[in-house]
Motif scaffolding. Sequence first.
Motif, PDB file in Angstrom:
ATOM      1  N   PHE A 106      38.523  31.733  43.576  1.00  0.00           N
ATOM      2  CA  PHE A 106      37.742  32.870  43.094  1.00  0.00           C
ATOM      3  C   PHE A 106      36.347  32.836  43.720  1.00  0.00           C
ATOM      4  O   PHE A 106      35.849  33.846  44.236  1.00  0.00           O
ATOM      5  CB  PHE A 106      37.646  32.822  41.571  1.00  0.00           C
ATOM      6  CG  PHE A 106      36.712  33.846  40.975  1.00  0.00           C
ATOM      7  CD1 PHE A 106      37.169  35.110  40.644  1.00  0.00           C
ATOM      8  CD2 PHE A 106      35.379  33.541  40.752  1.00  0.00           C
ATOM      9  CE1 PHE A 106      36.311  36.061  40.101  1.00  0.00           C
ATOM     10  CE2 PHE A 106      34.513  34.483  40.215  1.00  0.00           C
ATOM     11  CZ  PHE A 106      34.979  35.737  39.884  1.00  0.00           C
ATOM     12  N   SER A 107      35.697  31.685  43.689  1.00  0.00           N
ATOM     13  CA  SER A 107      34.352  31.555  44.247  1.00  0.00           C
ATOM     14  C   SER A 107      34.334  31.807  45.748  1.00  0.00           C
ATOM     15  O   SER A 107      33.353  32.318  46.298  1.00  0.00           O
ATOM     16  CB  SER A 107      33.786  30.165  43.948  1.00  0.00           C
ATOM     17  OG  SER A 107      33.634  29.971  42.555  1.00  0.00           O
ATOM     18  N   ALA A 108      35.423  31.430  46.426  1.00  0.00           N
ATOM     19  CA  ALA A 108      35.516  31.619  47.876  1.00  0.00           C
ATOM     20  C   ALA A 108      35.910  33.041  48.260  1.00  0.00           C
ATOM     21  O   ALA A 108      35.990  33.365  49.449  1.00  0.00           O
ATOM     22  CB  ALA A 108      36.523  30.628  48.458  1.00  0.00           C
ATOM     23  N   GLY A 109      36.176  33.894  47.272  1.00  0.00           N
ATOM     24  CA  GLY A 109      36.501  35.281  47.553  1.00  0.00           C
ATOM     25  C   GLY A 109      37.940  35.518  47.962  1.00  0.00           C
ATOM     26  O   GLY A 109      38.255  36.566  48.545  1.00  0.00           O
ATOM     27  N   ARG A 110      38.835  34.602  47.629  1.00  0.00           N
ATOM     28  CA  ARG A 110      40.242  34.786  47.966  1.00  0.00           C
ATOM     29  C   ARG A 110      41.051  35.266  46.768  1.00  0.00           C
ATOM     30  O   ARG A 110      42.062  35.955  46.926  1.00  0.00           O
ATOM     31  CB  ARG A 110      40.818  33.488  48.533  1.00  0.00           C
ATOM     32  CG  ARG A 110      40.081  33.023  49.794  1.00  0.00           C
ATOM     33  CD  ARG A 110      40.714  31.794  50.403  1.00  0.00           C
ATOM     34  NE  ARG A 110      42.007  32.100  51.005  1.00  0.00           N
ATOM     35  CZ  ARG A 110      42.792  31.179  51.571  1.00  0.00           C
ATOM     36  NH1 ARG A 110      42.406  29.900  51.592  1.00  0.00           N
ATOM     37  NH2 ARG A 110      43.948  31.522  52.100  1.00  0.00           N
ATOM     38  N   ASP A 135      29.615  46.659  46.036  1.00  0.00           N
ATOM     39  CA  ASP A 135      28.620  45.615  46.298  1.00  0.00           C
ATOM     40  C   ASP A 135      29.239  44.254  46.582  1.00  0.00           C
ATOM     41  O   ASP A 135      28.523  43.315  46.943  1.00  0.00           O
ATOM     42  CB  ASP A 135      27.667  45.496  45.097  1.00  0.00           C
ATOM     43  CG  ASP A 135      26.811  46.733  44.923  1.00  0.00           C
ATOM     44  OD1 ASP A 135      26.746  47.551  45.856  1.00  0.00           O
ATOM     45  OD2 ASP A 135      26.214  46.889  43.842  1.00  0.00           O
ATOM     46  N   TRP A 136      30.541  44.132  46.413  1.00  0.00           N
ATOM     47  CA  TRP A 136      31.218  42.842  46.627  1.00  0.00           C
ATOM     48  C   TRP A 136      30.916  42.265  48.019  1.00  0.00           C
ATOM     49  O   TRP A 136      30.633  41.058  48.136  1.00  0.00           O
ATOM     50  CB  TRP A 136      32.714  43.033  46.400  1.00  0.00           C
ATOM     51  CG  TRP A 136      33.540  41.789  46.319  1.00  0.00           C
ATOM     52  CD1 TRP A 136      33.695  40.964  45.242  1.00  0.00           C
ATOM     53  CD2 TRP A 136      34.353  41.234  47.355  1.00  0.00           C
ATOM     54  NE1 TRP A 136      34.562  39.936  45.536  1.00  0.00           N
ATOM     55  CE2 TRP A 136      34.974  40.075  46.832  1.00  0.00           C
ATOM     56  CE3 TRP A 136      34.619  41.608  48.674  1.00  0.00           C
ATOM     57  CZ2 TRP A 136      35.840  39.291  47.587  1.00  0.00           C
ATOM     58  CZ3 TRP A 136      35.485  40.831  49.419  1.00  0.00           C
ATOM     59  CH2 TRP A 136      36.085  39.686  48.888  1.00  0.00           C
ATOM     60  N   ASP A 139      44.398  37.397  40.733  1.00  0.00           N
ATOM     61  CA  ASP A 139      45.253  38.048  41.722  1.00  0.00           C
ATOM     62  C   ASP A 139      44.559  37.948  43.066  1.00  0.00           C
ATOM     63  O   ASP A 139      43.358  37.655  43.165  1.00  0.00           O
ATOM     64  CB  ASP A 139      45.503  39.519  41.359  1.00  0.00           C
ATOM     65  CG  ASP A 139      46.753  40.085  42.041  1.00  0.00           C
ATOM     66  OD1 ASP A 139      47.365  39.369  42.867  1.00  0.00           O
ATOM     67  OD2 ASP A 139      47.105  41.238  41.758  1.00  0.00           O
ATOM     68  N   LEU A 140      45.323  38.203  44.121  1.00  0.00           N
ATOM     69  CA  LEU A 140      44.747  38.222  45.459  1.00  0.00           C
ATOM     70  C   LEU A 140      43.734  39.353  45.550  1.00  0.00           C
ATOM     71  O   LEU A 140      43.961  40.459  45.031  1.00  0.00           O
ATOM     72  CB  LEU A 140      45.839  38.421  46.510  1.00  0.00           C
ATOM     73  CG  LEU A 140      46.971  37.385  46.536  1.00  0.00           C
ATOM     74  CD1 LEU A 140      48.019  37.799  47.566  1.00  0.00           C
ATOM     75  CD2 LEU A 140      46.424  36.002  46.833  1.00  0.00           C
ATOM     76  N   VAL A 141      42.634  39.094  46.224  1.00  0.00           N
ATOM     77  CA  VAL A 141      41.572  40.093  46.339  1.00  0.00           C
ATOM     78  C   VAL A 141      42.111  41.395  46.924  1.00  0.00           C
ATOM     79  O   VAL A 141      41.782  42.497  46.457  1.00  0.00           O
ATOM     80  CB  VAL A 141      40.419  39.533  47.200  1.00  0.00           C
ATOM     81  CG1 VAL A 141      39.495  40.645  47.664  1.00  0.00           C
ATOM     82  CG2 VAL A 141      39.633  38.492  46.406  1.00  0.00           C
ATOM     83  N   GLU A 142      42.964  41.286  47.932  1.00  0.00           N
ATOM     84  CA  GLU A 142      43.463  42.494  48.598  1.00  0.00           C
ATOM     85  C   GLU A 142      44.371  43.328  47.699  1.00  0.00           C
ATOM     86  O   GLU A 142      44.631  44.501  47.994  1.00  0.00           O
ATOM     87  CB  GLU A 142      44.192  42.138  49.894  1.00  0.00           C
ATOM     88  CG  GLU A 142      45.303  41.123  49.747  1.00  0.00           C
ATOM     89  CD  GLU A 142      44.827  39.697  50.010  1.00  0.00           C
ATOM     90  OE1 GLU A 142      45.635  38.904  50.536  1.00  0.00           O
ATOM     91  OE2 GLU A 142      43.643  39.378  49.695  1.00  0.00           O
ATOM     92  N   ASN A 143      44.842  42.748  46.595  1.00  0.00           N
ATOM     93  CA  ASN A 143      45.658  43.516  45.648  1.00  0.00           C
ATOM     94  C   ASN A 143      44.812  44.269  44.620  1.00  0.00           C
ATOM     95  O   ASN A 143      45.332  45.125  43.897  1.00  0.00           O
ATOM     96  CB  ASN A 143      46.624  42.600  44.894  1.00  0.00           C
ATOM     97  CG  ASN A 143      47.721  42.064  45.786  1.00  0.00           C
ATOM     98  OD1 ASN A 143      47.970  42.591  46.863  1.00  0.00           O
ATOM     99  ND2 ASN A 143      48.368  40.999  45.341  1.00  0.00           N
ATOM    100  N   VAL A 144      43.533  43.918  44.548  1.00  0.00           N
ATOM    101  CA  VAL A 144      42.662  44.468  43.505  1.00  0.00           C
ATOM    102  C   VAL A 144      41.609  45.416  44.077  1.00  0.00           C
ATOM    103  O   VAL A 144      41.355  46.477  43.525  1.00  0.00           O
ATOM    104  CB  VAL A 144      41.987  43.323  42.720  1.00  0.00           C
ATOM    105  CG1 VAL A 144      40.982  43.877  41.711  1.00  0.00           C
ATOM    106  CG2 VAL A 144      43.037  42.467  42.017  1.00  0.00           C
ATOM    107  N   VAL A 173      36.625  47.750  51.303  1.00  0.00           N
ATOM    108  CA  VAL A 173      35.710  46.777  50.705  1.00  0.00           C
ATOM    109  C   VAL A 173      36.080  45.368  51.158  1.00  0.00           C
ATOM    110  O   VAL A 173      35.210  44.567  51.524  1.00  0.00           O
ATOM    111  CB  VAL A 173      35.733  46.884  49.172  1.00  0.00           C
ATOM    112  CG1 VAL A 173      34.961  45.734  48.523  1.00  0.00           C
ATOM    113  CG2 VAL A 173      35.155  48.224  48.728  1.00  0.00           C
ATOM    114  N   VAL A 174      37.362  45.058  51.148  1.00  0.00           N
ATOM    115  CA  VAL A 174      37.816  43.731  51.584  1.00  0.00           C
ATOM    116  C   VAL A 174      37.484  43.509  53.056  1.00  0.00           C
ATOM    117  O   VAL A 174      37.089  42.405  53.462  1.00  0.00           O
ATOM    118  CB  VAL A 174      39.327  43.569  51.343  1.00  0.00           C
ATOM    119  CG1 VAL A 174      39.828  42.229  51.871  1.00  0.00           C
ATOM    120  CG2 VAL A 174      39.641  43.693  49.855  1.00  0.00           C
TER     121      VAL A 174
END
Length: 408
Positions: free
Chosen positions: A179-183, A98-99, A197-202, A207-208
């Motif tokens: 975090f709020s900006a989705g980075r 849902d992200w 952590d970076l979003v792409e690492n998690v 989804v990203v």
Amino acid sequence: MSTLTRAQARRIAVRAQGFDRPAPRAPVTRAHLRRLLARIQLLQLDSVSVAVRAHYAPVFSRLGPYDRALLDRAAWGPGPRMLVEYWAHEAALIAVEDWPLLRWRMRRFPHGRWGRHVVRANPDLAEAVLAAVTELGPATAGQIEAHVADVAGGGRAGARAGGSWGNRSATKWVAEALFSAGRLTTATRVGFARHYDLVENVLPADVVACDVDEPTAIRELVARAAGALGVATAADLRDYFRLSAAQTKPAIAALVAGGALEPVTVEGWPDTAYLTGGQRVPRRDVGTALLCPFDPLIFCRPRVARLFDFHYRLEIYTPAPRRRYGYYVWPFLLDGELVGRVDLKADRARGVLQVIGAFGEPGRDRSRVAAALAGELGAMASWLGLDDVAVGSRGDLVGALRTALRRH
């Protein structure tokens, strides 16, 4: 337009929130969590831990005692992530899939939700924070700040922002903005401290990469809010994911036109309500549970008053002498109705779940309420690893509750 009685609306709402089924007899699994999240959509996060942190409680209230480590792993690993943190209702855990439905919100927060002046005043710090996280991997704001300061040879990374949250450094504000900006996202938590952590690492790559346009996302979020609420006014639907009237009005119209929502009237409600299409109206009241203040059944206080004739507020920020019921009060749901409330504190040093105050609603059978409440308190104490339940002196239900606990 059909009309629902208040009792019918209440039954629909309680059922929609997952209180219509008994707790599983076998240990709770990821599959149970997934099915529950599909119904209620989110678990609100809050730092208060006087009894148990807010995100753990709704699962207990619906599925009974479970291993909290199961939820920790689903949210923060190790292993495949089922949940991720973001601003949904407020800070919350939502399904990883849902992200993308909240990307439109991320775009609106390029400088964060709060402290934007701090972020704007430090234009180079965002890239420095991202570079630090890239090099460090999962890290707290303090670790990021130390790394940035070391690389820069000092500087403004640790400068305090001032204001009511003045103990936050510029680095912390910028990390929160990212975090709020989705980075950035939360890789894990130790205690309750967030490790960024970076979003792409998690998150999974698909989804990203997924991008959902705002009208489509809003329509889906309104539909999900409607499913979680069962029957709701436009204001209720907005509140669930903190949407605006301008966003939800066309979404509601589209869902009504497509048959996903049905306009109805509810006796005593001044505004039109919306019923999930094909909704069955339960014939009897079900659902018994203690509800933490941030449970999605009750976090919209005006709706609680309309559904249950139960007036509830969180008194954490009320000076102690002016509190009516207590610091951290849990409403008690008994057979689908809110019949009382208890001010709870887990005294882990003594191994006791403290009932600082216990209060029954007017017109309720005190013995019946106390007997059911004693069972729920005993289950909660055991779940939290506590040996006993101790009852204080505040409230009109304490005497009956003591008697019930002796018999339990």
